[in-house]
Design a protein around this motif. Structure first.
Motif, PDB file in Angstrom:
ATOM      1  N   ILE A 178       0.851  -1.195   0.000  1.00 45.86           N
ATOM      2  CA  ILE A 178       0.000   0.000   0.000  1.00 45.86           C
ATOM      3  C   ILE A 178       0.888   1.246   0.000  1.00 45.86           C
ATOM      4  CG2 ILE A 178      -1.618   1.389   1.396  1.00 45.86           C
ATOM      5  CD1 ILE A 178      -3.034  -0.911  -0.018  1.00 45.86           C
ATOM      6  N   GLU A 179       1.915   1.238   0.837  1.00 48.71           N
ATOM      7  CA  GLU A 179       2.856   2.359   0.867  1.00 48.71           C
ATOM      8  C   GLU A 179       3.521   2.556  -0.487  1.00 48.71           C
ATOM      9  OE1 GLU A 179       5.432   1.065   3.962  1.00 48.71           O
ATOM     10  OE2 GLU A 179       4.219   1.971   5.528  1.00 48.71           O
ATOM     11  N   THR A 180       3.984   1.473  -1.082  1.00 51.68           N
ATOM     12  CA  THR A 180       4.666   1.555  -2.370  1.00 51.68           C
ATOM     13  C   THR A 180       3.741   2.110  -3.446  1.00 51.68           C
ATOM     14  OG1 THR A 180       6.081  -0.302  -1.757  1.00 51.68           O
ATOM     15  CG2 THR A 180       5.978   0.256  -4.104  1.00 51.68           C
ATOM     16  N   ALA A 181       2.473   1.686  -3.435  1.00 56.73           N
ATOM     17  CA  ALA A 181       1.508   2.192  -4.414  1.00 56.73           C
ATOM     18  C   ALA A 181       1.293   3.695  -4.256  1.00 56.73           C
ATOM     19  CB  ALA A 181       0.176   1.453  -4.272  1.00 56.73           C
ATOM     20  N   ASN A 182       1.431   4.201  -3.050  1.00 54.80           N
ATOM     21  CA  ASN A 182       1.259   5.629  -2.796  1.00 54.80           C
ATOM     22  C   ASN A 182       2.537   6.426  -3.033  1.00 54.80           C
ATOM     23  OD1 ASN A 182      -1.520   6.490  -1.331  1.00 54.80           O
ATOM     24  ND2 ASN A 182      -1.070   4.335  -0.964  1.00 54.80           N
ATOM     25  N   GLU A 183       3.683   5.801  -2.858  1.00 58.62           N
ATOM     26  CA  GLU A 183       4.956   6.507  -2.984  1.00 58.62           C
ATOM     27  C   GLU A 183       5.549   6.420  -4.383  1.00 58.62           C
ATOM     28  OE1 GLU A 183       7.207   4.772   0.188  1.00 58.62           O
ATOM     29  OE2 GLU A 183       5.960   5.716   1.729  1.00 58.62           O
ATOM     30  N   SER A 184       5.277   5.335  -5.098  1.00 61.77           N
ATOM     31  CA  SER A 184       5.765   5.190  -6.469  1.00 61.77           C
ATOM     32  C   SER A 184       4.723   4.399  -7.255  1.00 61.77           C
ATOM     33  CB  SER A 184       7.147   4.537  -6.505  1.00 61.77           C
ATOM     34  OG  SER A 184       7.136   3.275  -5.862  1.00 61.77           O
ATOM     35  N   SER A 185       4.952   3.113  -7.450  1.00 59.13           N
ATOM     36  CA  SER A 185       3.942   2.256  -8.080  1.00 59.13           C
ATOM     37  C   SER A 185       4.253   0.812  -7.718  1.00 59.13           C
ATOM     38  CB  SER A 185       3.917   2.428  -9.602  1.00 59.13           C
ATOM     39  OG  SER A 185       5.072   1.874 -10.188  1.00 59.13           O
ATOM     40  N   VAL A 186       3.237  -0.034  -7.897  1.00 58.49           N
ATOM     41  CA  VAL A 186       3.366  -1.444  -7.550  1.00 58.49           C
ATOM     42  C   VAL A 186       2.607  -2.255  -8.593  1.00 58.49           C
ATOM     43  CG1 VAL A 186       1.352  -1.468  -6.020  1.00 58.49           C
ATOM     44  CG2 VAL A 186       3.180  -3.082  -5.634  1.00 58.49           C
ATOM     45  N   ALA A 187       3.055  -3.475  -8.842  1.00 58.53           N
ATOM     46  CA  ALA A 187       2.349  -4.343  -9.781  1.00 58.53           C
ATOM     47  C   ALA A 187       0.948  -4.633  -9.238  1.00 58.53           C
ATOM     48  CB  ALA A 187       3.115  -5.644  -9.988  1.00 58.53           C
ATOM     49  N   LYS A 188      -0.050  -4.413 -10.079  1.00 58.17           N
ATOM     50  CA  LYS A 188      -1.438  -4.629  -9.674  1.00 58.17           C
ATOM     51  C   LYS A 188      -1.649  -6.057  -9.178  1.00 58.17           C
ATOM     52  CE  LYS A 188      -6.194  -4.626 -11.365  1.00 58.17           C
ATOM     53  NZ  LYS A 188      -7.099  -4.252 -12.456  1.00 58.17           N
ATOM     54  N   ASP A 189      -1.108  -7.039  -9.890  1.00 55.40           N
ATOM     55  CA  ASP A 189      -1.289  -8.440  -9.499  1.00 55.40           C
ATOM     56  C   ASP A 189      -0.711  -8.717  -8.111  1.00 55.40           C
ATOM     57  OD1 ASP A 189      -2.560  -8.932 -11.902  1.00 55.40           O
ATOM     58  OD2 ASP A 189      -0.832  -9.905 -12.838  1.00 55.40           O
ATOM     59  N   ASP A 190       0.437  -8.118  -7.807  1.00 54.95           N
ATOM     60  CA  ASP A 190       1.051  -8.302  -6.487  1.00 54.95           C
ATOM     61  C   ASP A 190       0.175  -7.707  -5.393  1.00 54.95           C
ATOM     62  OD1 ASP A 190       3.182  -9.503  -7.765  1.00 54.95           O
ATOM     63  OD2 ASP A 190       4.551  -7.796  -7.515  1.00 54.95           O
ATOM     64  N   LEU A 191      -0.345  -6.506  -5.638  1.00 55.75           N
ATOM     65  CA  LEU A 191      -1.185  -5.846  -4.645  1.00 55.75           C
ATOM     66  C   LEU A 191      -2.491  -6.601  -4.433  1.00 55.75           C
ATOM     67  CD1 LEU A 191      -1.603  -3.500  -2.709  1.00 55.75           C
ATOM     68  CD2 LEU A 191      -2.476  -2.155  -4.631  1.00 55.75           C
ATOM     69  N   MET A 192      -3.105  -7.055  -5.508  1.00 52.80           N
ATOM     70  CA  MET A 192      -4.368  -7.795  -5.388  1.00 52.80           C
ATOM     71  C   MET A 192      -4.148  -9.128  -4.665  1.00 52.80           C
ATOM     72  SD  MET A 192      -6.484  -5.638  -6.562  1.00 52.80           S
ATOM     73  CE  MET A 192      -7.973  -6.606  -6.614  1.00 52.80           C
ATOM     74  N   ALA A 193      -3.043  -9.796  -4.951  1.00 48.86           N
ATOM     75  CA  ALA A 193      -2.734 -11.066  -4.276  1.00 48.86           C
ATOM     76  C   ALA A 193      -2.479 -10.830  -2.788  1.00 48.86           C
ATOM     77  CB  ALA A 193      -1.518 -11.733  -4.925  1.00 48.86           C
TER      78      ALA A 193
END
Length: 95
Positions: free
Chosen positions: A31-46
């Motif tokens: 969640i932090e990474t998605a807010n600070e830069s970006s994260v793979a959608k599949d990783d976040l959903m998993a």
């Protein structure tokens, strides 16, 4: 129970196992990474699906989310909403 991260602590349940704490902490980090830069959608959903196996009750999820947002400034709800609605492979939420 809490885990230190930078200048705040993650909200965790003291009854969770070490593996559960690691799983929930990994989700918070994404969640932090998605807010600070970006994260793979599949990783976040998993990671969210794994988080929900540990925190299945919506009321507990909301409480942890409020505590996490108060500590970090990042909204789990809004970040996950962005992840669920994007068609891109990476999630970047700027709340």
């Amino acid at each position: 129970m809490t885990t230190n991260h930078e200048n705040y602590q993650y909200p965790l349940d003291e009854t969770w196992s070490t593996a559960e704490i690691i799983t929930v902490s990994k989700f918070y980090q994404l969640i932090e990474t998605a807010n600070e830069s970006s994260v793979a959608k599949d990783d976040l959903m998993a990671a969210y699906r794994e988080f929900k196996t540990i925190v299945p009750a919506k009321s507990v999820e909301k409480q942890l989310s409020r505590e996490f947002e108060a500590a970090s400034g990042y909204s789990i709800y809004l970040t996950m909403k962005a992840a669920q609605t994007t068609t891109k492979a990476r999630v970047r939420y700027r709340g």
